[in-house]
Write a protein that holds these residues in place. Structure first.
Motif, mmCIF file in Angstrom:
data_model
loop_
_atom_site.group_PDB
_atom_site.id
_atom_site.type_symbol
_atom_site.label_atom_id
_atom_site.label_comp_id
_atom_site.label_asym_id
_atom_site.label_seq_id
_atom_site.Cartn_x
_atom_site.Cartn_y
_atom_site.Cartn_z
ATOM 1 N N ILE A 133 0.836 -1.203 0.000
ATOM 2 C CA ILE A 133 0.000 0.000 0.000
ATOM 3 C C ILE A 133 0.867 1.248 0.000
ATOM 4 C CG2 ILE A 133 -1.706 1.335 1.295
ATOM 5 C CD1 ILE A 133 -2.745 -1.362 2.420
ATOM 6 N N ARG A 134 1.851 1.296 0.896
ATOM 7 C CA ARG A 134 2.698 2.483 1.033
ATOM 8 C C ARG A 134 3.448 2.791 -0.271
ATOM 9 N NH1 ARG A 134 5.031 4.851 5.629
ATOM 10 N NH2 ARG A 134 2.974 4.381 6.519
ATOM 11 N N HIS A 135 4.095 1.784 -0.850
ATOM 12 C CA HIS A 135 4.900 2.032 -2.046
ATOM 13 C C HIS A 135 4.030 2.223 -3.286
ATOM 14 C CE1 HIS A 135 8.843 1.644 -0.233
ATOM 15 N NE2 HIS A 135 8.427 0.577 0.418
ATOM 16 N N PHE A 136 2.939 1.500 -3.391
ATOM 17 C CA PHE A 136 2.007 1.673 -4.506
ATOM 18 C C PHE A 136 1.506 3.112 -4.537
ATOM 19 C CE2 PHE A 136 -2.159 1.718 -6.459
ATOM 20 C CZ PHE A 136 -2.116 0.775 -7.477
ATOM 21 N N GLU A 137 1.117 3.627 -3.381
ATOM 22 C CA GLU A 137 0.554 4.968 -3.347
ATOM 23 C C GLU A 137 1.615 6.058 -3.479
ATOM 24 O OE1 GLU A 137 -3.746 4.613 -1.465
ATOM 25 O OE2 GLU A 137 -2.218 5.080 0.037
ATOM 26 N N ASN A 138 2.807 5.819 -2.959
ATOM 27 C CA ASN A 138 3.884 6.785 -3.178
ATOM 28 C C ASN A 138 4.145 6.968 -4.669
ATOM 29 O OD1 ASN A 138 4.300 7.289 -0.464
ATOM 30 N ND2 ASN A 138 6.027 5.880 -0.253
ATOM 31 N N GLU A 139 4.197 5.837 -5.389
ATOM 32 C CA GLU A 139 4.434 5.905 -6.832
ATOM 33 C C GLU A 139 3.230 6.496 -7.547
ATOM 34 O OE1 GLU A 139 7.235 5.398 -8.371
ATOM 35 O OE2 GLU A 139 8.252 4.806 -6.527
ATOM 36 N N ALA A 140 2.027 6.183 -7.085
ATOM 37 C CA ALA A 140 0.822 6.713 -7.715
ATOM 38 C C ALA A 140 0.778 8.234 -7.625
ATOM 39 C CB ALA A 140 -0.422 6.113 -7.061
ATOM 40 N N ILE A 141 1.254 8.794 -6.510
ATOM 41 C CA ILE A 141 1.288 10.249 -6.365
ATOM 42 C C ILE A 141 2.189 10.875 -7.422
ATOM 43 C CG2 ILE A 141 2.101 12.117 -4.860
ATOM 44 C CD1 ILE A 141 1.107 10.468 -2.478
ATOM 45 N N THR A 142 3.339 10.260 -7.659
ATOM 46 C CA THR A 142 4.259 10.768 -8.681
ATOM 47 C C THR A 142 3.639 10.663 -10.068
ATOM 48 O OG1 THR A 142 6.177 10.147 -7.349
ATOM 49 C CG2 THR A 142 6.554 10.492 -9.704
ATOM 50 N N LEU A 143 3.013 9.540 -10.358
ATOM 51 C CA LEU A 143 2.365 9.352 -11.661
ATOM 52 C C LEU A 143 1.242 10.370 -11.858
ATOM 53 C CD1 LEU A 143 2.172 5.456 -11.600
ATOM 54 C CD2 LEU A 143 3.581 6.815 -13.165
ATOM 55 N N HIS A 144 0.501 10.629 -10.804
ATOM 56 C CA HIS A 144 -0.583 11.607 -10.868
ATOM 57 C C HIS A 144 -0.028 13.007 -11.113
ATOM 58 C CE1 HIS A 144 -3.691 14.319 -9.067
ATOM 59 N NE2 HIS A 144 -4.522 13.482 -9.651
ATOM 60 N N LYS A 145 1.046 13.328 -10.424
ATOM 61 C CA LYS A 145 1.674 14.651 -10.588
ATOM 62 C C LYS A 145 2.172 14.848 -12.007
ATOM 63 C CE LYS A 145 4.996 17.693 -8.264
ATOM 64 N NZ LYS A 145 5.979 17.785 -7.146
ATOM 65 N N ASN A 146 2.593 13.748 -12.643
ATOM 66 C CA ASN A 146 3.103 13.813 -14.011
ATOM 67 C C ASN A 146 2.012 13.668 -15.066
ATOM 68 O OD1 ASN A 146 5.739 14.166 -13.105
ATOM 69 N ND2 ASN A 146 6.172 11.968 -13.092
#
Length: 328
Positions: free
Chosen positions: A20-33
């Protein structure tokens, strides 16, 4: 209840929390991009109550989540590829790329779906529990909802109906202290959501949502009660979200301080608390923890690569999955 947990069980709980932690950390970056359309609601900080609750379920038990929707299916055991592809609106997503971040579902693990409509999952979970009871099967239904949803009419209607009919349901309030930016004390005179259980004649339990094992024990007891035909329970997990209501809002709503967030991150992080417990009470070694986290990071990277390589749904598919096929 702790005695029923094997080393493999404990390792799987940590694995899912890390996912959950790493999936969402990466999802935030993908969303920002710009790769994740729409808004993105994350649950970093709430991994303990999610995984602790789901660990008390069987694979075929039902689970209903809410708009903060990635953690719940991951906690229930969903594979990451289909979830990440759904966030990126790809055809290989769990909903064919048409649901997006707030509308994940994976029936293969009993995840009936998430929804952006606050409080709407409560009657859905009650309905799933009713279906199980009518069919004479011993499945239970777990519903996650926030403290904001506890002020909706569906909260009363769904829980009252489940109580009257002794449905096998567990209603778990993720009380992270804020509904968007409104603190709980400004929305209700009740200090605890679980205190309302008395009005429905069902158990009301308050648990430390940062302690995955405490949540597991509370939910496991409620599950046992539900399977025995003794009806629903209301559990309130006191927890906290690190990120704002939605990621990358681009503005400070001013409803909490950085000091408050840092206090929870540094002293009450559920992953760190559980890791310390595994290293101490349960005899894990640090190399095992490090190796597990590296494996999870690789899983998330694989899910991102899979999603990016997947096609978007064809425009002609816009009307599929909208209506059930006509009966012959």
């Amino acid at each position: 209840m702790k005695g029923k947990l094997t080393k493999d069980n404990l390792e799987e709980m940590l694995r899912r929390m890390l996912r959950i932690r790493h999936f969402e950390n990466e999802a935030i970056t993908l969303h920002k991009n710009g790769l994740v359309p729409g808004s993105l609601h994350t649950s970093q900080g709430q991994e303990g109550e999610i995984v602790g609750a789901c660990a008390a379920l069987r694979l075929d038990d039902y689970m209903v989540g809410n708009h903060r929707s990635h953690g719940h299916p991951i906690g229930k055991g969903a594979k990451l590829r289909g979830l990440m592809a759904e966030l990126l609106a790809r055809k290989t997503g769990v909903c064919g790329g048409k649901g997006g971040s707030m509308h994940l579902a994976d029936f293969s693990v009993g995840s009936l779906g998430e929804t952006s409509i606050v409080g709407s999952g409560i009657p859905v979970a009650a309905g799933a529990a009713l279906g199980a009871k009518m069919q004479g099967i011993d499945r239970v239904s777990l519903c996650f909802f926030g403290d904001g949803a506890a002020q909706e009419g569906t909260f009363h209607e769904g829980i009252n109906m489940a109580a009257v009919w002794d449905l096998p349901a567990i209603f778990l309030c993720e009380n992270n202290g804020y509904a968007v930016s409104t603190p709980l004390h400004k929305a209700t005179r009740s200090e605890n959501i679980a205190d309302r259980a008395a009005g429905y004649g069902i158990p009301g339990i308050i648990v430390d949502g940062q302690d995955v094992l405490a949540v597991y024990e509370a939910v496991a007891e409620a599950v046992e009660r539900a399977r025995a035909g003794k009806g629903p329970s209301l559990i309130e997990a006191k927890t906290y979200r690190y990120i704002d209501h939605a990621a990358n809002l681009g503005r400070d709503l001013g409803y909490r301080t950085e000091a408050e967030i840092e206090e929870w991150r540094s002293k009450r992080d559920p992953i760190q608390l559980f890791t310390d417990c595994l290293l101490g009470e349960f005899g894990f070694n640090r190399d095992e923890i490090i190796a597990l986290e590296e494996t999870v990071k690789a899983e998330v990277a694989d899910a991102i690569a899979f999603a990016k390589d997947s096609p978007f749904p064809d425009p002609s598919e816009a009307w599929t999955d909208v209506y059930a096929p006509a009966a012959n």
